[in-house]
Enzyme design. Structure first.
Site, PDB file in Angstrom:
ATOM      1  N   GLU A  97      -7.284   0.464  -4.640  1.00  0.00           N
ATOM      2  CA  GLU A  97      -7.329   0.358  -3.178  1.00  0.00           C
ATOM      3  C   GLU A  97      -8.665  -0.208  -2.673  1.00  0.00           C
ATOM      4  OE1 GLU A  97      -6.111   4.308  -2.157  1.00  0.00           O
ATOM      5  OE2 GLU A  97      -4.075   3.936  -2.874  1.00  0.00           O
ATOM      6  N   ASP A 107       0.884  -1.162   0.000  1.00  0.00           N
ATOM      7  CA  ASP A 107       0.000   0.000   0.000  1.00  0.00           C
ATOM      8  C   ASP A 107       0.925   1.216   0.000  1.00  0.00           C
ATOM      9  OD1 ASP A 107      -1.661   2.130   0.546  1.00  0.00           O
ATOM     10  OD2 ASP A 107      -2.406   1.344   2.462  1.00  0.00           O
ATOM     11  N   LYS A 114       2.660  11.214  -3.398  1.00  0.00           N
ATOM     12  CA  LYS A 114       1.617  10.525  -4.169  1.00  0.00           C
ATOM     13  C   LYS A 114       0.689  11.518  -4.870  1.00  0.00           C
ATOM     14  CE  LYS A 114      -1.805   6.838  -3.427  1.00  0.00           C
ATOM     15  NZ  LYS A 114      -2.355   5.972  -2.370  1.00  0.00           N
ATOM     16  N   ASP A 123     -13.031   5.419   2.739  1.00  0.00           N
ATOM     17  CA  ASP A 123     -11.611   5.505   3.086  1.00  0.00           C
ATOM     18  C   ASP A 123     -11.268   6.913   3.566  1.00  0.00           C
ATOM     19  OD1 ASP A 123      -8.847   5.659   3.156  1.00  0.00           O
ATOM     20  OD2 ASP A 123      -8.538   4.683   1.221  1.00  0.00           O
TER      21      ASP A 123
END
Ligand code: AMP
Length: 623
Positions: free
Chosen positions: A187, A23, A87, A211
């Site tokens: 994800e 991850d 990211k 999330d």
């Protein structure tokens, strides 16, 4: 075949090399594996007991890097040398990120172009891909240390909304870190897999994945149908998360430290260090309040206090925003709340009780929240890795085609039936017909690749459909269908629908293609995209022209006696000019001349056909 290794950490025998699940997060990253003995996914822990590695890279003045917690500690002291949230920059140009450039304390090169962003640290420039590769290298190193074996293969997760460029950037980062990235998975898909959702044959489910991390919020709605995950919609906020809760608490104390007294030493102008202390204590308070009703501490001798109720009141608007996003995601997916079979909770901030209560109330059901929400995505990536390693035969292999699959049509053109990245198992089909009168067979050539001409792609198989009964050109209906099963075996079949004549063949689509070859083919298709469009246009024009010539020739031989001498001559002249244009391979001229030939022949063709119709009708009554 295969080598046998003993995993010192777990004491179990491993038939093959371990494939890890990673991850690669905005705030934290982690690495997980499926234990060979218990078949359970676990996040890998160093001796420090921590599984999370902060996604932060620090560069010292000599260019040496530190990753994770030691780098995080330098965030305040050396902001321009400490890179976080990389990211957010993956696969992006400066134009893409110019609006949120204020978020970054380090130096992003502003060349105001479409070129990909670079980050300047001292005299050196780094791409987000390189920076991410440092994080991945650290994770790889940790895993190798813990498992006492080399790691070279991985599955990496990305947000569902990541586009091709962002996914490719993630893949490249993996490669730079010395990892063969077997699969990039979404994800929310990983989170569902970690709970074993939808991995059984024949299972159909609709899932919402909520999330809420440190800095970002994502809600995704997916369906799983017989092992195939499909993202129906995504929504969220790229600047909403636990950090905002911390800030709210810090500001609350800054204004009113907890005793109902507004002057306890912080005042309105507080320096960076104090603000940082406030934030750190605020995060502690938030975490404490997940399991307790009151938090009490002190900062620089000033007491601070907050109750669960006060905290809830502070963050209520923030939680409401996530619920609105959930409603929007459902609307976009065209799904009603009641149709959701499971709600999966991901991200550290879903530990906040108010968040859980609100989400559970909105969806009207219990939540999947038993697994550690920080680890669930990595655990799911490990499950996927285990499936790829062939260790888990209970679960379906979820896969996509790396390259487009199609067949050769007239003029050597590639006609794609299954675009690259199609999920497998899958099926696709299309109808074709014959070019010539009385054509008794049809060659089906199967190709793989992204180029417009089959000559530039890779031939996988070829067979002949024979026994088509004699019919005029264009009348037979040949249905060509592609079927890829869960093992990646492609079955191509061709059936002439009028007569039922059929033929089929089995192909292994990936056979013999290395990752590099797939990549080269993709790259080639990009470099040659423009040439390919030109060639395709020329081939199409030529094919159409040839058909026009054939039809005209055919007509002349049948009905010459009904045409004037002048009509026949003009037609022959135009046909000759069109042939010359075809020899010269001039697309525009070919198209122009095809039109002229069409215009010249239309009047007499209509006249002749009308006559024929009248003859046919003679003596018959029209009903
Ligand atoms: P993630 O980005 O998924 O790693 O989530 C990190 C966020 O989760 C940070 O804002 C943490 O403060 C928050 N967090 C971690 N543990 C808890 C907890 N027990 N209660 C509330 N928030 C938490």
């Amino acid at each position: 075949m295969g080598k046998i290794a003993i995993n010192i950490a777990t004491g179990s025998i491993q038939k093959e090399e371990i494939i890890v699940g990673i991850d690669l997060g905005t705030t934290n990253s982690l690495i997980a594996i499926v234990r060979g003995d218990t078949h359970e996914p676990i996040a890998l822990k160093e001796i420090d007991g921590l599984t999370l590695v902060p996604s932060i890279v620090h560069f010292d003045e000599y260019g040496n890097t530190t990753v994770g917690n030691p780098a995080k500690e330098l965030l305040i002291a050396q902001p321009e040398r400490t890179i976080y949230s990389v990211k957010r920059l993956m696969g992006k140009s400066y134009k893409d990120v110019s609006t949120d450039a204020g978020f970054f304390a380090y130096h992003i090169i502003d060349d105001n172009t479409d070129a990909l962003v670079k980050i300047q640290v001292g005299q050196k420039f780094y791409s987000p891909i390189e920076l991410s590769s440092y994080i991945l290298k650290e994770l790889k190193k940790r895993a190798e240390h813990i498992l006492k074996t080399t790691i070279s293969k991985a599955v990496i997760t990305v947000p569902a909304y990541f586009n091709d460029a962002q996914r490719q950037a993630t893949r490249d980062a993996g490669r730079l870190a010395g990892l063969d990235v077997l699969r990039i998975i979404n994800e929310p898909t990983a989170a569902s897999l970690a709970y074993g959702l939808g991995a059984k044959k024949g299972e159909e489910k609709t899932i919402a994945v909520y999330d809420l991390g440190g800095g970002t919020f994502d809600i995704s709605v997916l369906t799983i149908n017989d092992g195939i995950f499909e993202v129906l919609s995504t929504n969220g906020d790229t600047y909403l998360g636990g950090d905002d809760m911390d800030n709210l608490v810090a500001r609350y104390w800054q204004e009113d430290p907890g005793e109902g007294n507004s002057d306890l030493g912080f005042g309105s102008s507080i320096d960076k260090t104090l603000m940082q202390q406030l934030r750190v204590t605020a995060e502690k308070a938030k975490i404490h309040l997940s399991n307790n009703d009151v938090f009490e501490s002190e900062i620089n001798g000033t007491p601070v206090r907050i109750t669960r109720q006060e905290f809830n009141d502070l963050i209520q608007p923030l939680v409401d925003r996530t619920i609105t996003a959930c409603a929007n995601a459902l609307r976009d997916a065209g799904i009603k709340k009641e149709q959701i079979d499971a709600v999966v909770m991901v991200g550290g901030s879903t530990r906040v009780p108010l968040v859980k209560e609100s989400v559970s109330k909105f969806f009207g059901r219990d939540l999947y929240d038993k697994l550690n929400p920080d680890e669930v995505v990595a655990l799911g990536a490990a499950v996927q890795a285990d499936i790829l390693a062939g260790n888990n035969t209970e679960m379906l292999l979820l896969d996509v085609t790396p390259l487009s699959l199609g067949i050769e049509t007239m003029g050597g053109l590639m006609d794609v039936l299954m675009p690259r990245n199609s999920k497998i198992p899958n099926k696709a089909g299309r109808q074709y017909t014959t070019q010539k009168d009385g054509q008794g067979s049809m060659r089906i050539s199967v190709f793989q690749g992204e180029r417009d001409l089959v000559a530039d792609n890779r031939k996988l198989a070829e067979f002949e459909l024979t026994g088509i009964p004699g019919m005029p050109a264009g009348l037979p209906k040949v249905e060509v269908s592609f079927l890829i099963d869960a093992d990646g075996i492609l079955k191509v079949s061709a059936t002439e629908l009028r007569s039922g004549v059929a033929q089929s063949i089995d192909v292994k689509p990936q056979y013999g293609l290395t990752d590099e070859e797939v990549e080269k083919m993709l790259l080639d298709s990009l470099t040659h995209a423009k040439d390919d469009i030109k060639i395709r246009a020329l081939v199409e024009a030529t094919t159409e022209a040839q058909q026009m010539l054939d039809t005209t020739e055919n007509f002349l031989s049948k009905y010459r006696d009904q045409l004037t001498q002048e009509e026949v001559e003009t037609t022959h002249t135009r046909m000759q000019i069109l042939r010359e244009a075809m020899t010269a391979k001039d697309k525009d001229r070919i198209q122009h001349e095809t039109e002229i030939l069409n215009d010249v022949s239309r009047p007499y063709a209509e006249r002749v056909m009308e006559g024929a119709l009248k003859d046919a009708m003679k003596g018959k009554k029209i009903m």
